[in-house]
Structure formats: C-alpha cells, structure tokens
Design a protein around this motif. Structure first.
Motif, short mmCIF file in Angstrom:
data_model
loop_
_atom_site.label_atom_id
_atom_site.label_comp_id
_atom_site.label_asym_id
_atom_site.label_seq_id
_atom_site.Cartn_x
_atom_site.Cartn_y
_atom_site.Cartn_z
N THR A 99 0.79 -1.25 0.14
CA THR A 99 -0.15 0.09 -0.12
C THR A 99 0.88 1.26 -0.03
N LEU A 100 2.13 1.21 0.71
CA LEU A 100 2.85 2.52 0.99
C LEU A 100 3.70 2.55 -0.45
N ASP A 101 3.93 1.43 -0.91
CA ASP A 101 4.61 1.64 -2.20
C ASP A 101 3.87 2.13 -3.37
N ALA A 102 2.60 1.83 -3.10
CA ALA A 102 1.76 2.35 -4.52
C ALA A 102 1.12 3.76 -4.15
N LEU A 103 1.71 4.62 -2.87
CA LEU A 103 1.19 5.89 -2.85
C LEU A 103 2.27 6.69 -3.84
N ALA A 104 1.64 7.87 -4.14
CA ALA A 104 2.44 8.97 -4.98
C ALA A 104 2.96 9.95 -3.94
N LEU A 105 4.09 10.31 -4.54
CA LEU A 105 4.74 11.37 -3.46
C LEU A 105 3.60 12.52 -3.23
N GLY A 106 3.67 13.09 -1.80
CA GLY A 106 2.79 14.03 -1.64
C GLY A 106 2.06 13.78 -0.25
N SER A 107 1.14 14.73 0.21
CA SER A 107 0.69 14.77 1.50
C SER A 107 -0.80 13.99 1.24
N TYR A 108 -1.16 13.12 2.32
CA TYR A 108 -2.42 12.45 2.39
C TYR A 108 -3.03 12.92 3.88
N ARG A 109 -4.03 13.60 3.67
CA ARG A 109 -4.83 14.09 4.89
C ARG A 109 -5.96 12.92 5.22
N ILE A 110 -5.81 12.23 6.54
CA ILE A 110 -6.55 11.31 6.91
C ILE A 110 -7.33 11.92 8.17
N SER A 111 -8.74 11.34 8.04
CA SER A 111 -9.68 11.72 9.15
C SER A 111 -10.40 10.46 9.95
N LEU A 112 -10.37 10.82 11.24
CA LEU A 112 -10.96 9.81 12.11
C LEU A 112 -12.22 10.39 12.90
N THR A 113 -13.52 9.85 12.64
CA THR A 113 -14.51 10.28 13.52
C THR A 113 -15.25 8.86 14.43
N VAL A 114 -14.99 9.27 15.65
CA VAL A 114 -15.34 8.33 16.57
C VAL A 114 -16.83 8.81 17.19
N GLU A 115 -17.87 8.02 17.48
CA GLU A 115 -19.26 8.31 17.94
C GLU A 115 -19.43 7.28 19.14
N THR A 116 -19.71 7.77 20.40
CA THR A 116 -20.29 7.20 21.40
C THR A 116 -21.70 6.58 21.47
N PHE A 117 -22.14 5.74 22.42
CA PHE A 117 -23.47 5.15 22.18
C PHE A 117 -24.59 6.36 22.37
N LEU A 118 -24.15 7.56 22.91
CA LEU A 118 -25.12 8.53 23.13
C LEU A 118 -25.13 9.44 21.78
#
Length: 381
Positions: A99-118
């Motif tokens: 997967t890392l080999d297949a990445l092009a040079l440059g920046s990748y912005r990754i987002s994480l969203t967590v949600e509680t039971f409420l």
C-alpha cells in the motif's frame, strides 16, 4: 414484584464529550534501492470515550491526496488507501508495504470520526507525507504518551531502515517544546543542551523533571528532529506526554496498642516519602490529630486546648494530658505537599489504648547457630 419508587433518568446536560486522537508517523520515504518500506500503524487507541464503553462507530476517511490519486484508481483495492480506510472500523489500521509503495509522492490527509453510544462525535486529522528517498530519515517517537513523574522519562524512537540509504549517516536531536498546565502554555527548559547524535534514545531523570517545574497532570510536548549528516533538510515528529503523579506515602512510627499511662509518647512521620520527589526538593508539611474511637465527639485531652509539642514531623504527647484511660485513641498524621496550586495528601494512623496496668514488653530474636551471624533478612534489627 417491585414495591419501590422510580425516577426518570434524564440525559446528561452538558455531556462530557469524546476525544478522538490519531498517533501515526508523519512521513514515509520511498525505499532506497530494492529495500521494502516498513509497515506503519494509524492508531487511535488513546481516544477517550467518557463512559468507558466502546465507541459505537469508528470511521476512517482519506480526505485529500496528491493530484491523480483518487478512489477510482484501477487495480487491487487492497492497495488503495481510500478503500482501505473507508472499510476500516477498528481503532488501529495497519498499512503494509504494498500500500505504501503504491502511494504517490505528496501529502495525504486522513480523518477519524468516533461516535459514542449517546451519539456524540469527535473528529481528529492526521497528515501523512510520502517523500522521495534520501531526503530525511523517517523516524517516529515510540515513547508512551503517559508516564509517572516519579519514574523519570526515557524518550525513544525508531527509524524506518528503508529510509536510510547505504552510506548515509543519520543524526537525531530531542527537544522540549512546551508545558501545558490547565490549558495554559509555558516554555520548557528540558533538553536545552542536548546535542544531536546517532542515538534515538535519551533519558530524563525525576530530578530534572522537578527542576524544570513539571508537575503531575502536566502535558509536555517533546520533538524528535532527524536529518542526514550531509543533508540540509530535517524532519520532525512530536509527542505530548502527560505526567501522572504518585500518592505521598505517609508513615507513622511510635507506640500502638496498649500503652502505660505514664511518661511521654513520641510519634514520628519523618519516614514519610514522596515517590515523585525522592530528594525532598519540595518540603513536606505534617498535621497531627487525635480522635477518640469510643466517641469522636469527646475530646482526647484535658484540658481540651492541649496540643502537645510538634517539631516538624515529630509529635510529643504527655500521657497525663489524655482525658481518660482504657479507651482507644486514634493518632493520625496527614502529610501534604503543595506546588503550583496542586496539593497532594496522604495519612497514616496508630491506635493506642492507655492502661493503668503494667504492659509486658517482649522482643523476638533469632539464634542461627554458635559463632554464626543470622542473614540480614532474619535479623530483627
């Protein structure tokens, strides 16, 4: 059958919010020669769910990528970062070298969203950069994000071996950026004279932490700077370490149990200790107290205002000043330390019963054979 009463459970207002966090390398380097990029982990295991329950949902997303890298790329879906992240629902995502080999040079912005039971949500972002080989070493901090102040701190990291080309020499340097206490930032004097070198590890003693004014509960930002000795560029990785405090350890020596009603009673708390401050740089305060266990409302002493004699961590009491015999008295010392608005306390107690009858005092000794000394662990002294 239920015969009691019931009360409605209202939703919390305001509710304590979850906190999403991402800890991962900030960059990977294209490998040198035929080397393979080391796999990396995107971890959100330090994300906080206020109730302690598992998150109801965990959603990863690739928000942006270099031009030409999109979710419609042909080929194996297991190599496509868009599809890997969108299909992940765990707190940790591992990216393997294909997967890392297949990445092009440059920046990748990754987002994480967590949600509680409420239904409460929190979002965190992370930018992963893929750079060409031979630019800077790809070094990542591996130190845990929480540490006990009393233990000092070992700062450590690891470098992707594929990012260091043959014949290149890497140099690393640690620095302390800031201290955050109660949302207020201040400068950090740690590691001010630290020189760069080939080692990724450095140690900070408990004494150095205290001298820098660090208290339990403080969040301290450390940065690892990496570069090649013959290069003009550097890369950095940072980590916030939260220092946890240990409780004071109160110790009270002196009489306990049956005590003859004559003379002076000597109590001492001078053996009390502070694991955070073994050298005693911050002075300890001592407060002694007496409570009758047969009736806490009755005074220990006659006259009531009698306080004995206290000298530092020692308390001397005249037995004749106790109000009654043959009743239990609880003697307590509370040791405390205050620094930077933070107060820590701990208590220890002895129970004595004054008696007019003679108390038989005994001792224990061990005989280990004629002409032989007992091992230290068996020596009552």
């Amino acid at each position: 059958s239920f015969s009691g009463s019931s009360d409605p459970v209202a939703p919390c207002s305001p509710c304590e919010q979850p906190v999403a966090t991402i800890y991962a390398p900030k960059r990977v380097s294209a490998p040198c020669g035929n080397a393979t990029i080391d796999p990396i982990k995107l971890s959100s295991s330090n994300s906080i769910s206020p109730s302690g329950r598992p998150f109801q949902s965990v959603k990863w997303e690739l928000v942006s990528a270099p031009s030409g890298y999109d979710n419609d790329l042909p080929g194996d879906d297991s190599l496509n970062l868009y599809k890997i992240l969108s299909g992940a629902n765990s707190l940790t995502v591992e990216l393997e070298h294909p997967t890392l080999d297949a990445l092009a040079l440059g920046s990748y912005r990754i987002s994480l969203t967590v949600e509680t039971f409420l239904g409460q949500t929190s979002v965190a972002d992370h930018v992963l950069e893929k750079q060409a080989s031979g630019i800077t070493p790809s070094a990542t901090i591996t130190t845990p994000s929480k540490a006990f102040l009393s233990d000092g701190l070992t700062l450590d990291g690891k470098v992707s071996t594929s990012s260091v080309c043959e014949g290149s020499e890497a140099a690393y340097q640690w620095s302390c950026e800031k201290i955050v206490r109660g949302g207020v930032e201040s400068s950090c004097s740690l590691l001010g004279g630290e020189d760069e070198g080939a080692s990724l590890s450095t140690m900070i003693s408990n004494e150095d932490l205290l001298s820098a004014g660090i208290l339990s509960g403080d969040a301290v930002t450390f940065t690892l700077t990496s570069r090649f000795v013959d290069g003009d560029k550097s890369s950095q990785d940072s980590l916030d370490v939260t220092f946890l405090g240990s409780s004071l350890e109160a110790r009270l020596s002196g009489p306990s149990g049956l005590v003859e009603k004559e003379g002076e009673l000597q109590f001492s708390a001078e053996d009390s200790s502070d694991p955070n401050d073994p050298q005693g740089q911050v002075p300890m305060s001592y407060a002694f107290d007496c409570v009758r266990q047969d009736d806490a409302l009755l005074p220990c002493f006659d006259p009531v205002e009698y306080q004995g004699v206290q000298e530092g961590g020692k308390w001397s009491l005249n037995v004749s000043q106790f109000a009654a015999a043959d009743v239990p008295y609880k003697i307590t010392v509370t040791v405390s330390k205050t620094r930077g608005g933070e107060t820590r306390q701990s208590s220890a107690s002895n129970v004595i019963v004054l008696t007019s009858t003679q108390v038989v005092k005994t001792g224990i000794s061990r005989f280990c054979g004629s002409g032989r000394s007992c091992p230290t662990t068996h020596n009552p002294t």
